[in-house]
Scaffold this motif. Structure first.
Motif, PDB file in Angstrom:
ATOM      1  N   ALA A 100      30.025  51.599  43.560  1.00 26.47           N
ATOM      2  CA  ALA A 100      29.369  50.946  44.697  1.00 26.47           C
ATOM      3  C   ALA A 100      28.873  49.579  44.253  1.00 26.47           C
ATOM      4  O   ALA A 100      27.671  49.339  44.097  1.00 26.47           O
ATOM      5  CB  ALA A 100      28.224  51.814  45.197  1.00 26.47           C
ATOM      6  N   ASP A 101      29.823  48.674  44.045  1.00 28.44           N
ATOM      7  CA  ASP A 101      29.522  47.378  43.448  1.00 28.44           C
ATOM      8  C   ASP A 101      29.728  46.203  44.390  1.00 28.44           C
ATOM      9  O   ASP A 101      29.683  45.041  43.967  1.00 28.44           O
ATOM     10  CB  ASP A 101      30.374  47.181  42.191  1.00 28.44           C
ATOM     11  N   GLY A 102      29.966  46.488  45.666  1.00 27.26           N
ATOM     12  CA  GLY A 102      30.124  45.413  46.626  1.00 27.26           C
ATOM     13  C   GLY A 102      31.527  44.861  46.759  1.00 27.26           C
ATOM     14  O   GLY A 102      31.772  44.025  47.647  1.00 27.26           O
ATOM     15  N   LEU A 103      32.462  45.292  45.920  1.00 30.45           N
ATOM     16  CA  LEU A 103      33.842  44.846  46.041  1.00 30.45           C
ATOM     17  C   LEU A 103      34.513  45.582  47.214  1.00 30.45           C
ATOM     18  O   LEU A 103      34.036  46.630  47.661  1.00 30.45           O
ATOM     19  CB  LEU A 103      34.594  45.106  44.745  1.00 30.45           C
ATOM     20  N   PRO A 104      35.629  45.067  47.727  1.00 24.16           N
ATOM     21  CA  PRO A 104      36.258  45.684  48.905  1.00 24.16           C
ATOM     22  C   PRO A 104      36.616  47.160  48.725  1.00 24.16           C
ATOM     23  O   PRO A 104      36.585  47.926  49.688  1.00 24.16           O
ATOM     24  CB  PRO A 104      37.514  44.822  49.110  1.00 24.16           C
ATOM     25  N   GLU A 105      36.935  47.575  47.494  1.00 27.26           N
ATOM     26  CA  GLU A 105      37.358  48.960  47.266  1.00 27.26           C
ATOM     27  C   GLU A 105      36.188  49.899  47.003  1.00 27.26           C
ATOM     28  O   GLU A 105      36.390  51.093  46.717  1.00 27.26           O
ATOM     29  CB  GLU A 105      38.309  49.028  46.056  1.00 27.26           C
ATOM     30  N   ALA A 106      34.966  49.409  47.057  1.00 29.95           N
ATOM     31  CA  ALA A 106      33.789  50.209  46.679  1.00 29.95           C
ATOM     32  C   ALA A 106      33.779  51.564  47.389  1.00 29.95           C
ATOM     33  O   ALA A 106      33.953  51.644  48.602  1.00 29.95           O
ATOM     34  CB  ALA A 106      32.515  49.443  46.992  1.00 29.95           C
ATOM     35  N   GLY A 107      33.588  52.621  46.596  1.00 23.34           N
ATOM     36  CA  GLY A 107      33.506  53.963  47.127  1.00 23.34           C
ATOM     37  C   GLY A 107      34.823  54.668  47.329  1.00 23.34           C
ATOM     38  O   GLY A 107      34.862  55.882  47.576  1.00 23.34           O
ATOM     39  N   GLN A 108      35.931  53.949  47.232  1.00 23.77           N
ATOM     40  CA  GLN A 108      37.235  54.552  47.458  1.00 23.77           C
ATOM     41  C   GLN A 108      37.714  55.284  46.208  1.00 23.77           C
ATOM     42  O   GLN A 108      37.384  54.903  45.084  1.00 23.77           O
ATOM     43  CB  GLN A 108      38.248  53.481  47.857  1.00 23.77           C
ATOM     44  N   PRO A 109      38.522  56.357  46.381  1.00 23.70           N
ATOM     45  CA  PRO A 109      39.084  57.053  45.217  1.00 23.70           C
ATOM     46  C   PRO A 109      39.948  56.110  44.387  1.00 23.70           C
ATOM     47  O   PRO A 109      40.565  55.173  44.908  1.00 23.70           O
ATOM     48  CB  PRO A 109      39.932  58.171  45.843  1.00 23.70           C
ATOM     49  N   GLY A 110      39.976  56.350  43.103  1.00 23.52           N
ATOM     50  CA  GLY A 110      40.801  55.539  42.216  1.00 23.52           C
ATOM     51  C   GLY A 110      40.816  56.132  40.824  1.00 23.52           C
ATOM     52  O   GLY A 110      40.013  57.003  40.504  1.00 23.52           O
ATOM     53  N   ASP A 111      41.737  55.682  40.018  1.00 20.86           N
ATOM     54  CA  ASP A 111      41.832  56.104  38.622  1.00 20.86           C
ATOM     55  C   ASP A 111      41.535  54.881  37.772  1.00 20.86           C
ATOM     56  O   ASP A 111      42.403  54.038  37.549  1.00 20.86           O
ATOM     57  CB  ASP A 111      43.225  56.660  38.327  1.00 20.86           C
ATOM     58  N   LEU A 112      40.294  54.765  37.315  1.00 23.01           N
ATOM     59  CA  LEU A 112      39.827  53.533  36.687  1.00 23.01           C
ATOM     60  C   LEU A 112      39.504  53.774  35.221  1.00 23.01           C
ATOM     61  O   LEU A 112      38.628  54.584  34.889  1.00 23.01           O
ATOM     62  CB  LEU A 112      38.584  53.018  37.406  1.00 23.01           C
ATOM     63  N   PRO A 113      40.175  53.081  34.317  1.00 18.69           N
ATOM     64  CA  PRO A 113      39.870  53.234  32.887  1.00 18.69           C
ATOM     65  C   PRO A 113      38.521  52.632  32.550  1.00 18.69           C
ATOM     66  O   PRO A 113      38.109  51.622  33.123  1.00 18.69           O
ATOM     67  CB  PRO A 113      41.008  52.474  32.198  1.00 18.69           C
TER      68      PRO A 113
END
Length: 262
Positions: free
Chosen positions: A206-219
């Protein structure tokens, strides 16, 4: 920054926890110095040519204290452009066992970067924290050694990092999840499959970027080989209080231990 006595207490407690989780008593720490197994020598690079993190002083203090108290390594420091020119050369690295890039940024001015990367490839260690991935964007060879490249970040946020490898010394103290408030990096590529993933996120913070809160696979942290050498990287470490966090200290100590093969 906490007083030195508080930092010493956190480090001592952290080492006790780490040793117990690995089936050894504090006095039996396999990294303890002895005539047969003296401390390794680590060169900690904190020079920057881009953004300079205010956490660098506590990073230096923490890394040196971790090495001293664990008995795993002694730390020397490369802090200025002149230090880089003098120390980050084959002759300057003679006698060192590993490099640590602690919140470096930009083109550091290494006289022969390929020679340093080859030094790692020949069997030495490399550990990078946070903006080590915001370093040498113009060098595909450096980024290949590291395993990924910083792309952007949003607002600082709280995340629950998933521990993916509970047998790795850089991850086991954090299992099963590590909650932390920090600046969370987004990278240029998904590198799962090309590294041993240690920490990851299953959704965007929840960092204010457009993808905030969306599922993802983030290293978030990983380990890999580079030729005969070993590489550890963690994206965490922007904030001073993260460096002061006992679990984060165990995280980076385990990563340095792994690249040193101790």
């Amino acid at each position: 920054m906490p007083p030195a006595s508080a930092l010493a207490l956190w480090l001592t407690m952290g080492m006790l926890t780490w040793c117990c989780s690995n089936g050894t008593a504090a006095g039996d720490n396999p990294g303890s110095p002895s005539a047969a197994n003296p401390p390794a020598r680590v060169l900690v690079v904190t020079h920057t040519e881009g953004f300079r993190h205010s956490s660098i002083p506590i990073a230096e203090t923490t890394i040196a204290a971790l090495g001293e108290r664990s008995g795993l390594f002694t730390a020397s420091f490369c802090r200025t452009r002149d230090d880089v020119v003098r120390m980050l050369t084959p002759s300057g690295l003679a006698g060192f066992d590993a490099l640590v890039f602690a919140n470096t940024t930009g083109n550091l001015g290494v006289p022969d970067l390929d020679a340093v990367l080859n030094w790692i490839r020949e069997g030495h260690g490399f550990a990078g924290m946070h903006s080590a991935s915001d370093t040498y964007h113009e060098s595909p060879a450096y980024l290949d050694m590291l395993g990924n490249e910083f792309r952007t970040h949003g607002d600082q946020s709280t995340v629950d990092a998933i521990v993916e490898n509970t047998s790795h010394p850089a991850a086991s103290p954090l299992a099963p999840r590590f909650r932390v408030f920090d600046e969370i990096y987004m990278f240029t590529k998904a590198n799962r499959g090309s590294v041993t993933m240690l920490l990851s996120l299953d959704r965007h913070p929840a960092d204010g970027l457009p993808e905030a809160g969306q599922p993802g696979d983030l290293p978030l942290a990983w380990a890999k080989n580079h030729g005969q050498g070993r590489v550890f990287y963690t994206a965490l470490g922007h904030r001073e209080d993260v460096w002061e966090n006992r679990l984060y200290q165990q995280h980076i100590l385990g990563g340095i231990q792994w690249v040193l093969r101790r």
